[in-house]
Design a protein around this motif. Structure first.
Motif, PDB file in Angstrom:
ATOM      1  N   PRO A   1       0.801  -1.241   0.000  1.00  0.00           N
ATOM      2  CA  PRO A   1       0.000   0.000   0.000  1.00  0.00           C
ATOM      3  C   PRO A   1       0.828   1.284   0.000  1.00  0.00           C
ATOM      4  CG  PRO A   1      -0.979  -1.606   1.482  1.00  0.00           C
ATOM      5  CD  PRO A   1       0.321  -2.195   1.029  1.00  0.00           C
ATOM      6  N   LEU A   2       1.918   1.311   0.755  1.00  0.00           N
ATOM      7  CA  LEU A   2       2.735   2.525   0.835  1.00  0.00           C
ATOM      8  C   LEU A   2       3.955   2.468  -0.085  1.00  0.00           C
ATOM      9  CD1 LEU A   2       2.642   3.166   4.699  1.00  0.00           C
ATOM     10  CD2 LEU A   2       1.143   4.090   2.911  1.00  0.00           C
ATOM     11  N   LYS A   3       4.045   1.414  -0.883  1.00  0.00           N
ATOM     12  CA  LYS A   3       5.061   1.263  -1.927  1.00  0.00           C
ATOM     13  C   LYS A   3       6.463   0.914  -1.405  1.00  0.00           C
ATOM     14  CE  LYS A   3       2.778   4.667  -4.976  1.00  0.00           C
ATOM     15  NZ  LYS A   3       1.706   5.071  -4.029  1.00  0.00           N
ATOM     16  N   ALA A   4       6.634   0.719  -0.111  1.00  0.00           N
ATOM     17  CA  ALA A   4       7.965   0.473   0.437  1.00  0.00           C
ATOM     18  C   ALA A   4       8.276  -1.001   0.650  1.00  0.00           C
ATOM     19  CB  ALA A   4       8.130   1.218   1.765  1.00  0.00           C
ATOM     20  N   SER A   5       7.273  -1.870   0.532  1.00  0.00           N
ATOM     21  CA  SER A   5       7.494  -3.273   0.878  1.00  0.00           C
ATOM     22  C   SER A   5       6.772  -4.217  -0.068  1.00  0.00           C
ATOM     23  CB  SER A   5       7.033  -3.531   2.319  1.00  0.00           C
ATOM     24  OG  SER A   5       7.428  -4.814   2.744  1.00  0.00           O
ATOM     25  N   PRO A   6       7.126  -4.199  -1.362  1.00  0.00           N
ATOM     26  CA  PRO A   6       6.498  -5.136  -2.293  1.00  0.00           C
ATOM     27  C   PRO A   6       6.830  -6.578  -1.919  1.00  0.00           C
ATOM     28  CG  PRO A   6       8.362  -4.023  -3.319  1.00  0.00           C
ATOM     29  CD  PRO A   6       8.139  -3.348  -2.016  1.00  0.00           C
ATOM     30  N   ARG A   7       5.927  -7.469  -2.232  1.00  0.00           N
ATOM     31  CA  ARG A   7       6.151  -8.898  -1.952  1.00  0.00           C
ATOM     32  C   ARG A   7       6.141  -9.658  -3.269  1.00  0.00           C
ATOM     33  NH1 ARG A   7       7.397 -13.660  -1.598  1.00  0.00           N
ATOM     34  NH2 ARG A   7       7.012 -14.977   0.238  1.00  0.00           N
ATOM     35  N   LEU A   8       7.339  -9.856  -3.839  1.00  0.00           N
ATOM     36  CA  LEU A   8       7.459 -10.581  -5.094  1.00  0.00           C
ATOM     37  C   LEU A   8       7.386 -12.078  -4.846  1.00  0.00           C
ATOM     38  CD1 LEU A   8      10.447  -8.656  -6.746  1.00  0.00           C
ATOM     39  CD2 LEU A   8       8.027  -8.072  -6.759  1.00  0.00           C
ATOM     40  N   PRO A   9       7.128 -12.860  -5.896  1.00  0.00           N
ATOM     41  CA  PRO A   9       7.227 -14.313  -5.739  1.00  0.00           C
ATOM     42  C   PRO A   9       8.674 -14.688  -5.424  1.00  0.00           C
ATOM     43  CG  PRO A   9       6.135 -13.712  -7.804  1.00  0.00           C
ATOM     44  CD  PRO A   9       6.737 -12.464  -7.255  1.00  0.00           C
ATOM     45  N   GLY A  10       8.857 -15.786  -4.730  1.00  0.00           N
ATOM     46  CA  GLY A  10      10.219 -16.258  -4.517  1.00  0.00           C
ATOM     47  C   GLY A  10      10.588 -16.399  -3.058  1.00  0.00           C
ATOM     48  N   ARG A  11      11.852 -16.700  -2.854  1.00  0.00           N
ATOM     49  CA  ARG A  11      12.377 -17.079  -1.548  1.00  0.00           C
ATOM     50  C   ARG A  11      12.494 -15.893  -0.592  1.00  0.00           C
ATOM     51  NH1 ARG A  11      18.045 -20.021  -1.837  1.00  0.00           N
ATOM     52  NH2 ARG A  11      18.895 -17.908  -2.005  1.00  0.00           N
TER      53      ARG A  11
ATOM     54  N   ALA B   1       5.996   7.606 -14.450  1.00  0.00           N
ATOM     55  CA  ALA B   1       6.134   8.603 -13.377  1.00  0.00           C
ATOM     56  C   ALA B   1       6.939   8.017 -12.217  1.00  0.00           C
ATOM     57  CB  ALA B   1       4.771   9.090 -12.909  1.00  0.00           C
ATOM     58  N   LEU B   2       8.092   7.481 -12.537  1.00  0.00           N
ATOM     59  CA  LEU B   2       8.883   6.727 -11.574  1.00  0.00           C
ATOM     60  C   LEU B   2       9.369   7.569 -10.400  1.00  0.00           C
ATOM     61  CD1 LEU B   2      10.970   4.658 -14.142  1.00  0.00           C
ATOM     62  CD2 LEU B   2       9.262   3.738 -12.555  1.00  0.00           C
ATOM     63  N   ALA B   3       9.745   8.819 -10.657  1.00  0.00           N
ATOM     64  CA  ALA B   3      10.318   9.632  -9.594  1.00  0.00           C
ATOM     65  C   ALA B   3       9.346   9.799  -8.436  1.00  0.00           C
ATOM     66  CB  ALA B   3      10.748  10.987 -10.145  1.00  0.00           C
ATOM     67  N   GLU B   4       8.116  10.130  -8.732  1.00  0.00           N
ATOM     68  CA  GLU B   4       7.123  10.325  -7.679  1.00  0.00           C
ATOM     69  C   GLU B   4       6.870   9.021  -6.926  1.00  0.00           C
ATOM     70  OE1 GLU B   4       2.446  11.758  -7.137  1.00  0.00           O
ATOM     71  OE2 GLU B   4       3.394  11.778  -9.122  1.00  0.00           O
ATOM     72  N   TRP B   5       6.768   7.924  -7.660  1.00  0.00           N
ATOM     73  CA  TRP B   5       6.491   6.626  -7.043  1.00  0.00           C
ATOM     74  C   TRP B   5       7.602   6.252  -6.067  1.00  0.00           C
ATOM     75  CZ3 TRP B   5       7.830   1.563  -6.207  1.00  0.00           C
ATOM     76  CH2 TRP B   5       6.796   0.655  -5.981  1.00  0.00           C
ATOM     77  N   TYR B   6       8.851   6.409  -6.480  1.00  0.00           N
ATOM     78  CA  TYR B   6       9.962   6.016  -5.614  1.00  0.00           C
ATOM     79  C   TYR B   6      10.204   7.007  -4.482  1.00  0.00           C
ATOM     80  CZ  TYR B   6      11.233   1.781  -8.034  1.00  0.00           C
ATOM     81  OH  TYR B   6      11.218   0.499  -8.536  1.00  0.00           O
ATOM     82  N   ARG B   7       9.888   8.273  -4.669  1.00  0.00           N
ATOM     83  CA  ARG B   7       9.984   9.201  -3.538  1.00  0.00           C
ATOM     84  C   ARG B   7       9.013   8.772  -2.432  1.00  0.00           C
ATOM     85  NH1 ARG B   7       9.961  13.269  -7.511  1.00  0.00           N
ATOM     86  NH2 ARG B   7       7.827  13.868  -6.923  1.00  0.00           N
ATOM     87  N   GLU B   8       7.815   8.357  -2.821  1.00  0.00           N
ATOM     88  CA  GLU B   8       6.847   7.891  -1.825  1.00  0.00           C
ATOM     89  C   GLU B   8       7.363   6.640  -1.109  1.00  0.00           C
ATOM     90  OE1 GLU B   8       2.849   7.457  -3.223  1.00  0.00           O
ATOM     91  OE2 GLU B   8       2.978   9.235  -4.508  1.00  0.00           O
TER      92      GLU B   8
END
Length: 649
Positions: free
Chosen positions: A47-57, A92-99
């Protein structure tokens, strides 16, 4: 040989053969691939973009660490994409990663990242935050105008505080020395407090590990690998820039070393874009290109702009053609998922360090590297043999692939009265290539490929651990090791191995000292395929062939039997693999064994013809090799490699 262009990928633009006659790839394909990889991150966002959960180990550090790593490493990909598009990229990568940065560095936030701890045993918490602090600092520096400058003063204080915490920590004595230095370097570049930081000291330590030909060891151990390409050179390059020291004697010396490194590393890529498979953390894949882009950006690249894009595009196109990042986020593996070739410290976000290999996108579209017509890379021309005496390596391009003869790197420790030296399949083999990988899992337990093993009555193979000596003289190179079995040195044993390379062939000579009850076995390259691998033996030759890559070993002296061994799931190059090998009994405590190793792509030589490729004359410990197409080399196995002469005790 043309690069196979991926088909049926709707997100990729059509190939452009006029500007890119070798690969068909232009900047448009690079941007599309970057966006596609980054969209995978979006698809698994928190939700806050800081902790994605990708598939994998997930490693033992837990999902919070893995989510942080995913952001820190994918930002390495996003930053040059942002810069090259002047902040106008379609995602719009800059805004996404700043968040995401603000959410991760918020000390009381729901998605706050774990603070790192000092790297000393016993560990009291997560250390990998130090690595991601370095990756974030590098990215903020590259794309400062769009990632850092828009923050408010309070936001800058928050992010800077998180970086400063990691800039002050003590770390492991290898490439990690550069991680707190990177965080400090960025803070210094934006006028933030750097009290209590020791970046200059850390950088000096890394510089003291320089070997030659542009290469460093990864710490005081003699461990030579791609950490040169994706950590040591890029972070030194950035540190000298961030601290304003690029024009100092030390900064200029590093640029000279960077130029030398690219000159030698450029031989480690095959004509089809395949990357030489050696060393650890290979799931980082395209990160091998980072130093090349640094050299281009600083004007010290020994390759032309056209050759640079041809090499880099070949690598990215090759991985894409094999499905990397196509349908799912980057996996732990090589072409496909293969955790057996990955380290325990790697989690689902780790492979995104590959993003630093997209650093060239920070160069503007009008830059010559994106405008010039592709030109041949080194492996596109006549065969090359490049000895690197300071490394104990010999690099060769031939037969549509590149090969490394290894008599220098072992990745072993420096035990003084302690336990056994650990060995590793990605360092311990005598040879590596762009189209073969060492066996893992059961294949590593058996330890057949790329190895000379002593075998006891139970058939368990000895290990090649820390090298006792090494020497490279032109096309002849060698090393000495004391075999270990069950974690202990074998009493009275030592093995001297000398390689003589010529084209697609290598004559490998061994002087084995040890009790006669130990038999010997020698393995060639393991060849893998997802469908089928053919095997066969003739009188003195064992061979394996996957329809593209052919590998064989031929007994020339001191060998009795030839055979092959099959594996499933034990090789990063494919599900099925096989390795050719020779074996012999020994009748005296000092024996000489000589074999011809053949590795090539395309039309395979007739196995029965290999016995005539080289003839050897053995007199005591002196071996003379006479090649069928002319040329002779002689070597005394007892004296070629300087070493202390102490056998296992």
């Amino acid at each position: 040989m043309k690069q196979p262009f991926p088909t049926n990928l709707p997100w990729l633009p059509k190939p452009q053969t006029a500007p890119s006659p070798f690969t068909g790839w232009t900047r448009a394909q690079w941007e599309a691939t970057a966006d596609h990889w980054l969209e995978h991150i979006r698809n698994y966002s928190s939700p806050l973009k800081a902790s994605p959960r990708l598939p994998g180990r997930v490693t033992r550090d837990g999902e919070r660490r893995e989510g942080m790593e995913t952001i820190g490493r994918s930002l390495l990909l996003a930053a040059p994409r942002i810069v090259g598009a002047r902040g106008q990229d379609r995602l719009a990568l800059a805004e996404w990663y700043r968040e995401s940065l603000l959410a991760g560095t918020d000390p009381v936030g729901k998605e706050r990242w774990p603070l790192g701890v000092t790297c000393k045993s016993p560990l009291l918490g997560v250390t990998n935050s130090i690595v991601e602090a370095a990756n974030i600092a590098f990215s903020l520096f590259i794309a400062r105008e769009w990632l850092w400058d828009p923050f408010t003063e309070s936001e800058k204080k928050q992010v800077a505080g998180w970086l400063r915490h990691h800039a002050r920590l003590e770390v492991w004595g290898n490439n990690w020395q550069l991680f707190p230095a990177m965080a400090e370097g960025f803070l210094r570049s934006v006028g933030e407090d750097v009290s209590g930081c020791t970046g200059g000291r850390n950088v000096a330590r890394v510089e003291s590990w320089y070997l030659g030909d542009g290469w460093y060891t990864d710490g005081p151990e003699h461990s030579i690998d791609y950490y040169n390409a994706w950590a040591i050179h890029p972070y030194l390059w950035a540190w000298y820039k961030m601290t304003g020291r690029e024009e100092t004697p030390d900064g200029q010396r590093h640029l000279e070393r960077l130029r030398e490194f690219v000159s030698t590393q450029s031989l480690m890529f095959a004509t089809d874009g395949a990357v030489l498979h050696v060393g650890r953390s290979l799931a980082y894949r395209t990160a091998v290109l980072a130093a090349l882009w640094c050299a281009e950006m600083s004007g010290v690249n020994p390759l032309s702009s056209g050759a640079t894009r041809r090499l880099a595009s070949g690598v990215l196109a090759n991985f894409t053609a094999h499905g990397v990042g196509v349908d799912e986020p980057l996996s732990l593996g090589w072409y496909g998922p293969h955790e057996g070739s990955c380290q325990a410290y790697s989690g689902f976000g780790s492979p995104y360090l590959a993003g630093i290999g997209f650093l060239g996108l920070a160069l503007p579209p009008e830059h010559p590297v994106w405008q010039d017509v592709e030109e041949p890379q080194p492996s596109d021309g006549p065969p090359i043999v490049r000895p690197l005496p300071d490394l104990g390596w010999t690099l060769g391009t031939h037969g549509g692939l590149s090969r490394l003869t290894n008599h220098g790197s072992d990745h072993c420790g420096l035990p003084v009265g302690g336990g056994p030296d650990p060995d590793d399949p990605h360092y311990a083999k005598f040879s590596y290539s762009t189209h073969t990988a060492p066996g893992t899992g059961q294949a590593w337990a058996d330890n057949i490929d790329g190895h000379l093993a002593l075998l006891g009555s139970d058939g368990v193979a000895s290990r090649r651990c820390a090298l006792r000596g090494s020497r490279t003289d032109g096309v002849v190179s060698g090393s000495v090791h004391v075999p270990q079995l069950y974690g202990k040195a074998l009493a009275g044993t030592a093995v001297t191995t000398v390689s003589v390379t010529r084209g697609i062939h290598e004559v490998r000579c061994h002087l084995v000292r040890g009790p006669v009850d130990y038999r010997v076995r020698e393995g060639g390259h393991a060849v893998a395929g997802n469908q089928h691998v053919s095997v066969g033996t003739s009188c003195a030759t064992a061979w394996v062939d996957n329809g593209d890559v052919f590998a064989a070993v031929t007994g020339l002296h001191g060998w009795e039997d030839a055979g092959t061994t099959w594996y499933t799931g034990a090789n990063a190059m494919g599900e099925h693999s096989a390795v050719p090998h020779l074996a012999a009994r020994r009748s005296t405590e000092q024996t000489v064994h000589v074999a011809l190793h053949t590795l090539t792509r395309g039309p395979a030589p007739a196995p029965e013809s290999l016995e005539a490729m080289a003839a050897v004359v053995v007199s005591g410990t002196e071996v003379t090799v006479r090649w069928a197409d002319g040329g002779t080399q002689s070597v005394d196995l007892a004296s070629f490699v300087p070493w202390d002469g102490q056998v296992g005790k």
